[in-house]
Design a protein around this motif. Structure first.
Motif, PDB file in Angstrom:
ATOM      1  N   LEU A 351       0.842  -1.187   0.000  1.00  0.00           N
ATOM      2  CA  LEU A 351       0.000   0.000   0.000  1.00  0.00           C
ATOM      3  C   LEU A 351       0.882   1.243   0.000  1.00  0.00           C
ATOM      4  O   LEU A 351       1.983   1.236   0.549  1.00  0.00           O
ATOM      5  CB  LEU A 351      -0.903   0.048   1.232  1.00  0.00           C
ATOM      6  N   GLY A 352       0.369   2.320  -0.619  1.00  0.00           N
ATOM      7  CA  GLY A 352       1.075   3.593  -0.576  1.00  0.00           C
ATOM      8  C   GLY A 352       1.673   3.991  -1.911  1.00  0.00           C
ATOM      9  O   GLY A 352       2.340   3.193  -2.560  1.00  0.00           O
ATOM     10  N   ARG A 353       1.407   5.227  -2.292  1.00  0.00           N
ATOM     11  CA  ARG A 353       1.981   5.812  -3.496  1.00  0.00           C
ATOM     12  C   ARG A 353       2.450   7.227  -3.192  1.00  0.00           C
ATOM     13  O   ARG A 353       2.095   7.816  -2.174  1.00  0.00           O
ATOM     14  CB  ARG A 353       0.947   5.860  -4.636  1.00  0.00           C
ATOM     15  N   HIS A 354       3.226   7.773  -4.093  1.00  0.00           N
ATOM     16  CA  HIS A 354       3.732   9.135  -3.942  1.00  0.00           C
ATOM     17  C   HIS A 354       2.584  10.115  -3.718  1.00  0.00           C
ATOM     18  O   HIS A 354       1.572  10.081  -4.415  1.00  0.00           O
ATOM     19  CB  HIS A 354       4.507   9.508  -5.212  1.00  0.00           C
ATOM     20  N   ARG A 355       2.745  10.971  -2.742  1.00  0.00           N
ATOM     21  CA  ARG A 355       1.761  11.991  -2.356  1.00  0.00           C
ATOM     22  C   ARG A 355       0.451  11.376  -1.876  1.00  0.00           C
ATOM     23  O   ARG A 355      -0.584  12.016  -1.927  1.00  0.00           O
ATOM     24  CB  ARG A 355       1.498  12.979  -3.493  1.00  0.00           C
ATOM     25  N   ASP A 356       0.527  10.132  -1.412  1.00  0.00           N
ATOM     26  CA  ASP A 356      -0.672   9.477  -0.883  1.00  0.00           C
ATOM     27  C   ASP A 356      -0.405   9.015   0.547  1.00  0.00           C
ATOM     28  O   ASP A 356      -0.902   7.989   0.984  1.00  0.00           O
ATOM     29  CB  ASP A 356      -1.040   8.291  -1.782  1.00  0.00           C
ATOM     30  N   GLU A 357       0.429   9.794   1.251  1.00  0.00           N
ATOM     31  CA  GLU A 357       0.800   9.409   2.615  1.00  0.00           C
ATOM     32  C   GLU A 357      -0.411   9.312   3.535  1.00  0.00           C
ATOM     33  O   GLU A 357      -0.407   8.562   4.513  1.00  0.00           O
ATOM     34  CB  GLU A 357       1.816  10.400   3.187  1.00  0.00           C
ATOM     35  N   ALA A 358      -1.471  10.050   3.220  1.00  0.00           N
ATOM     36  CA  ALA A 358      -2.664  10.032   4.075  1.00  0.00           C
ATOM     37  C   ALA A 358      -3.253   8.636   4.168  1.00  0.00           C
ATOM     38  O   ALA A 358      -3.807   8.251   5.202  1.00  0.00           O
ATOM     39  CB  ALA A 358      -3.714  11.010   3.547  1.00  0.00           C
ATOM     40  N   SER A 359      -3.110   7.847   3.084  1.00  0.00           N
ATOM     41  CA  SER A 359      -3.672   6.496   3.104  1.00  0.00           C
ATOM     42  C   SER A 359      -2.934   5.589   4.083  1.00  0.00           C
ATOM     43  O   SER A 359      -3.471   4.551   4.496  1.00  0.00           O
ATOM     44  CB  SER A 359      -3.622   5.883   1.704  1.00  0.00           C
ATOM     45  N   LEU A 360      -1.705   5.983   4.444  1.00  0.00           N
ATOM     46  CA  LEU A 360      -0.930   5.184   5.399  1.00  0.00           C
ATOM     47  C   LEU A 360      -1.054   5.714   6.822  1.00  0.00           C
ATOM     48  O   LEU A 360      -0.493   5.117   7.748  1.00  0.00           O
ATOM     49  CB  LEU A 360       0.549   5.154   4.984  1.00  0.00           C
TER      50      LEU A 360
END
Length: 450
Positions: A351-360
């Motif tokens: 899980l996790g992609r660039h600029r998607d830190e909120a999902s983690l």
């Protein structure tokens, strides 16, 4: 030499620093400093339901020689994945992943048969738009979309690049991440050239019997270099005797002096350390963004899972809106994992992609639950896991923005004559072989310096 004076100090105990120290240690006195309690960086193993498996990188490119050569040099056993196949979740169902060059198909008929694209997307991919190439760097996604359409990018290029960089196809530099594709685009139609690439019987990937996470310990065990853990380097500056490093806490700092230094740390700490030594290089490195990811490992009882043995795992494009971006069926991909499980089947999600830190920004339990929701929807796993393990990798993957290669050339040019060299995933590629190659390049520079 006095106790605090060293010939060469390597800062950073990930695979880059370890590989650099290994090369340099053959002819020099080398001390490696690692700020955390253990070396290894993103190569790490953990016990899940009594089975020790990789919870970081679990494979390396086999068609680049650096990693497999080093593994064999250290006496470890190179293994290759089974014949289980890779899949991709697209348009609400799983499809066999067609052979491609990071999403650019080798065979249009195979792409059509896979069902990954809609009829409209397939028609657009078949109608390549060949445009003159001016040599300027562009994003991978923009290059492929202009030639073959947006849908091919969204459903093949994005998940493949996401698996390697945890990045976004329309931001990642084609020159840095896919130079072969750039060369093809400059010559003309990329589909025609991709179709002419011969099928190779050499495995694409390799692993290590018992786990890639054994590599760091094997390098330390050679005894070629000294290692100190819990030794954070907080400052680096030039002094009359060479390069002075401030190590440890602000309350109890320690000073070490080295003739030469290799910085094998992520871009942000490297930038801070270079601020007084090479401010121009530091300023460039400070602009590099990174992506954070999490790896969730599951152990299930074999009798409670559907038959997934023919699949090595699957990718998930961002356009699908799921939480996980991939799942690896470790028990099906690696024979040694199945054997070690002894009735337990281990698999993992990413899980996790660039600029998607909120999902983690979720608890471990929430990441486990999100993964199970997606696994149930995609491969009908309804069982309760025997045990789970969540490994977070904060800022683990540097992003190769357009113009990346030129920026890294400026970083290295700014270090000429300084006695400092840099290496790691931020420079020449994020895979294990590329990082080892980067380490060898840095070792050659400082090893030859007088």
């Amino acid at each position: 030499m006095t106790a605090d004076h060293h010939q060469i100090i390597v800062v950073g105990g990930g695979i880059a620093g370890l590989a650099a120290a290994h090369v340099l240690g053959a002819d020099h006195e080398v001390l490696l400093l690692e700020g955390s309690p253990q070396v290894g960086g993103k190569l790490r193993m953990a016990e899940v339901a009594g089975v020790t498996v990789d919870v970081g990188a679990e494979a390396m490119l086999n068609r680049r020689p650096e990693a497999v050569e080093l593994v064999r040099e250290l006496g470890l056993s190179v293994v290759h994945p089974t014949s289980a196949t890779s899949w991709v979740w697209s348009r609400g169902e799983l499809h066999r992943l067609p052979r491609s060059l990071m999403g650019v198909p080798f065979d249009l008929d195979e792409l059509a048969a896979s069902g990954v694209l809609s009829p409209e997307g397939l028609d657009r991919a078949r109608s390549e738009v060949v445009r003159p190439w001016n040599g300027a760097d562009v994003a991978v996604g923009d290059l492929v979309a202009a030639r073959l359409g947006d849908e091919l990018v969204d459903r093949l290029v994005e998940p493949l690049l996401g698996g390697v960089y945890a990045g976004r196809a329309r931001e990642i530099s084609a020159e840095a991440a896919m130079p072969q594709l750039v060369a093809m685009a400059a010559r003309g139609a990329i589909l025609r050239q991709a179709a002419a690439i011969p099928v190779s019987d050499v495995p694409v990937f390799a692993g290590i019997e018992g786990g890639v996470g054994q590599l760091p310990g094997a390098l330390v065990d050679t005894g070629r270099f000294a290692v100190r853990t819990d030794a954070t380097v907080r400052a680096l500056r030039r002094v009359a005797g060479g390069l002075e490093l401030t190590v440890g806490s602000a309350r109890a700092p320690e000073t070490l002096v080295a003739e030469r230094v290799v910085l094998a740390t992520p871009p942000a700490p490297t930038a801070r350390l270079l601020d007084s030594v090479a401010p121009g290089s530091a300023a460039v490195l400070a602009t590099i963004e990174t992506a954070s990811v999490a790896v969730v490992t599951f152990a299930f009882r074999a009798e409670e899972l559907p038959d997934l043995s023919a699949m090595s795992g699957f990718l998930v494009p961002p356009v699908e809106g799921r939480r996980i971006k991939a799942s690896t069926f470790s028990f099906a991909k690696w024979e040694w994992v199945r054997a070690a499980g002894d009735g337990l089947l281990l698999l993992r999600t990413s899980l996790g992609r660039h600029r998607d830190e909120a999902s983690l920004q979720a608890t471990d339990a929430e990441l486990v639950t999100a993964s199970l929701v997606d696994l149930r929807a995609m491969v009908a796993i309804t069982a309760t896991p025997v045990e789970t393990h969540v490994q977070r990798w904060g800022g683990a993957l540097p992003q190769y923005a357009v113009g990346h290669r030129a920026r890294m050339e400026r970083v290295r040019a700014g270090l000429e004559g300084s006695g400092v060299a840099v290496c790691g995933a931020a420079y020449d590629g994020v895979g294990i072989p590329a990082v080892i190659g980067s380490a060898r390049r840095a070792a050659a520079l400082v090893g030859a310096a007088q």
